[in-house]
Motif scaffolding. Structure first.
Motif, PDB file in Angstrom:
ATOM      1  N   UNK A 113      -6.363  -0.140   6.741  1.00 63.50           N
ATOM      2  CA  UNK A 113      -7.206  -1.112   7.426  1.00 63.50           C
ATOM      3  C   UNK A 113      -7.017  -2.517   6.858  1.00 63.50           C
ATOM      4  N   UNK A 114      -6.478  -2.598   5.637  1.00 60.31           N
ATOM      5  CA  UNK A 114      -6.242  -3.901   5.020  1.00 60.31           C
ATOM      6  C   UNK A 114      -5.092  -3.783   4.029  1.00 60.31           C
ATOM      7  N   UNK A 115      -4.602  -4.923   3.612  1.00 59.10           N
ATOM      8  CA  UNK A 115      -3.523  -4.962   2.621  1.00 59.10           C
ATOM      9  C   UNK A 115      -4.072  -4.646   1.235  1.00 59.10           C
ATOM     10  N   UNK A 116      -3.182  -4.316   0.336  1.00 56.41           N
ATOM     11  CA  UNK A 116      -3.555  -4.027  -1.038  1.00 56.41           C
ATOM     12  C   UNK A 116      -2.317  -3.870  -1.885  1.00 56.41           C
ATOM     13  N   UNK A 117      -2.492  -3.434  -3.101  1.00 56.14           N
ATOM     14  CA  UNK A 117      -1.388  -3.231  -4.035  1.00 56.14           C
ATOM     15  C   UNK A 117      -0.827  -1.821  -3.897  1.00 56.14           C
TER      16      UNK A 117
END
Length: 91
Positions: free
Chosen positions: A63-67
Motif C-alpha cells: 500500500x506504500x513504499x518502504x525499505x
C-alpha cells in the motif's frame, strides 16, 4: 510473474481467495522483497506459494513504499478484486 512450476502448484483455490479477502478487508501486511510474504492479522500466511503467487501475479501489492525487508500494509489490486467477484469455477 510466477514461474511455470509455481503456477502448477498454485491454483486460485478457496485458500487463495480467502487470503485475497483478508487483504481486501485491510487485515494484511506484505514484506518488501523480491519474494514477498503476507502476514494476516499479524501472523505469517500459512501458504507461502499462494502469497507469493498473489503478489507476482499483481493481485496484491504494498500500500506504500518502504525499505527492503520492511512489512507494510498490503492492498488488493483491481485484478484481485475482479478475481474475488468472479472466482474460477474450480475454486
Amino acid at each position: 510473474m510466477v514461474r511455470q512450476s509455481d503456477r502448477a502448484l498454485v491454483s486460485w483455490n478457496r485458500r487463495a481467495l480467502a487470503v485475497l479477502r483478508a487483504v481486501a478487508a485491510g487485515r494484511a501486511e506484505i514484506s518488501l522483497s523480491c519474494e514477498p510474504d503476507l502476514f494476516i492479522d499479524g501472523f505469517p500466511c500459512c501458504d507461502q506459494a499462494v502469497s507469493r503467487a498473489l503478489a507476482h501475479e499483481g493481485l496484491v501489492r504494498p500500500a506504500r513504499a518502504g525499505s527492503i525487508g520492511q512489512r507494510v500494509p498490503a492492498r488488493i489490486t483491481r485484478a484481485g478484486n475482479d478475481l474475488i467477484a468472479s472466482p474460477p469455477a474450480a475454486a
